[in-house]
Scaffold this motif. Sequence first.
Motif, PDB file in Angstrom:
ATOM      1  N   PHE A  62      61.838 -53.325   5.989  1.00 57.13           N
ATOM      2  CA  PHE A  62      61.208 -53.918   7.169  1.00 57.13           C
ATOM      3  C   PHE A  62      59.760 -54.305   6.858  1.00 57.13           C
ATOM      4  O   PHE A  62      59.318 -55.412   7.162  1.00 57.13           O
ATOM      5  N   ASP A  63      59.030 -53.385   6.233  1.00 59.98           N
ATOM      6  CA  ASP A  63      57.621 -53.625   5.920  1.00 59.98           C
ATOM      7  C   ASP A  63      57.437 -54.804   4.967  1.00 59.98           C
ATOM      8  O   ASP A  63      56.423 -55.498   5.026  1.00 59.98           O
ATOM      9  N   GLY A  65      54.211 -54.688  13.157  1.00 54.60           N
ATOM     10  CA  GLY A  65      55.416 -54.043  13.667  1.00 54.60           C
ATOM     11  C   GLY A  65      56.500 -55.015  14.101  1.00 54.60           C
ATOM     12  O   GLY A  65      57.511 -54.595  14.675  1.00 54.60           O
ATOM     13  N   LEU A  66      56.323 -56.289  13.811  1.00 56.84           N
ATOM     14  CA  LEU A  66      57.285 -57.320  14.185  1.00 56.84           C
ATOM     15  C   LEU A  66      57.499 -58.281  13.021  1.00 56.84           C
ATOM     16  O   LEU A  66      56.563 -58.586  12.279  1.00 56.84           O
ATOM     17  N   PHE A 123      61.318 -53.023  14.539  1.00 62.02           N
ATOM     18  CA  PHE A 123      62.021 -52.128  13.624  1.00 62.02           C
ATOM     19  C   PHE A 123      63.362 -51.663  14.189  1.00 62.02           C
ATOM     20  O   PHE A 123      64.343 -51.578  13.461  1.00 62.02           O
ATOM     21  N   GLU A 124      63.417 -51.380  15.478  1.00 58.17           N
ATOM     22  CA  GLU A 124      64.673 -50.911  16.077  1.00 58.17           C
ATOM     23  C   GLU A 124      65.747 -51.986  15.984  1.00 58.17           C
ATOM     24  O   GLU A 124      66.909 -51.692  15.691  1.00 58.17           O
ATOM     25  N   GLU A 125      65.373 -53.237  16.231  1.00 56.51           N
ATOM     26  CA  GLU A 125      66.336 -54.339  16.117  1.00 56.51           C
ATOM     27  C   GLU A 125      66.774 -54.519  14.667  1.00 56.51           C
ATOM     28  O   GLU A 125      67.959 -54.743  14.384  1.00 56.51           O
ATOM     29  N   PHE A 126      65.826 -54.399  13.755  1.00 59.82           N
ATOM     30  CA  PHE A 126      66.125 -54.506  12.322  1.00 59.82           C
ATOM     31  C   PHE A 126      67.076 -53.391  11.899  1.00 59.82           C
ATOM     32  O   PHE A 126      68.068 -53.629  11.213  1.00 59.82           O
ATOM     33  N   GLN A 127      66.781 -52.171  12.339  1.00 59.31           N
ATOM     34  CA  GLN A 127      67.608 -51.014  12.006  1.00 59.31           C
ATOM     35  C   GLN A 127      69.020 -51.182  12.563  1.00 59.31           C
ATOM     36  O   GLN A 127      69.998 -50.933  11.862  1.00 59.31           O
TER      37      GLN A 127
END
Length: 172
Positions: free
Chosen positions: A103-104, A112-113, A152-156
């Motif tokens: 993500f990073d 964070g996006l 991050f939650e959507e990515f996860q």
Amino acid sequence: MATSPAPLNSASEKKSSLYLQSMEEVEKVFKRFDTNGDGKISVSELGAVLNSLGSSFSDDDELQRIMDELDSDHDGFISLAEFASFCRSGSEDGGASELRDAFDLYDQDKNGLISASELHLVLNRLGMKCSVDDCNRMIHSVDSDGDGNVNFEEFQKMMTTANGKGSNASPP
């Protein structure tokens, strides 16, 4: 080219990294690192790819430590088998730190996006040619809160859903 060792095609492949679900995907990424096409990744090829992704090293020793970690037979190169082993290996936290690192990598401004422009930049650095419109479509497909970005939650969720269904989902 030699045939793949049996473990790569066995049930253990189901435990592969969240990002590389098949040997075909592993080989595709390996070939992006292996820029001269000799079937192995040198320390200079590794450094070039990591630098293109925005990683910087305080000294050559840091890059060599990464190389030494991946080069299990200590021949000075990373073979496809060594690369595949690294991609399949889990971590003590079940892959959460690798997911955060991935993500990073895309979150270039560290807010964070992941925006369409950040996704476009990273994918093009990786040699995956796509338009900003393509990236907007990718983001829209996983943007559950409708803000036009991937948090991050959507990515996860996207990565774990793709992993669970065995789909061939693209990056965000």
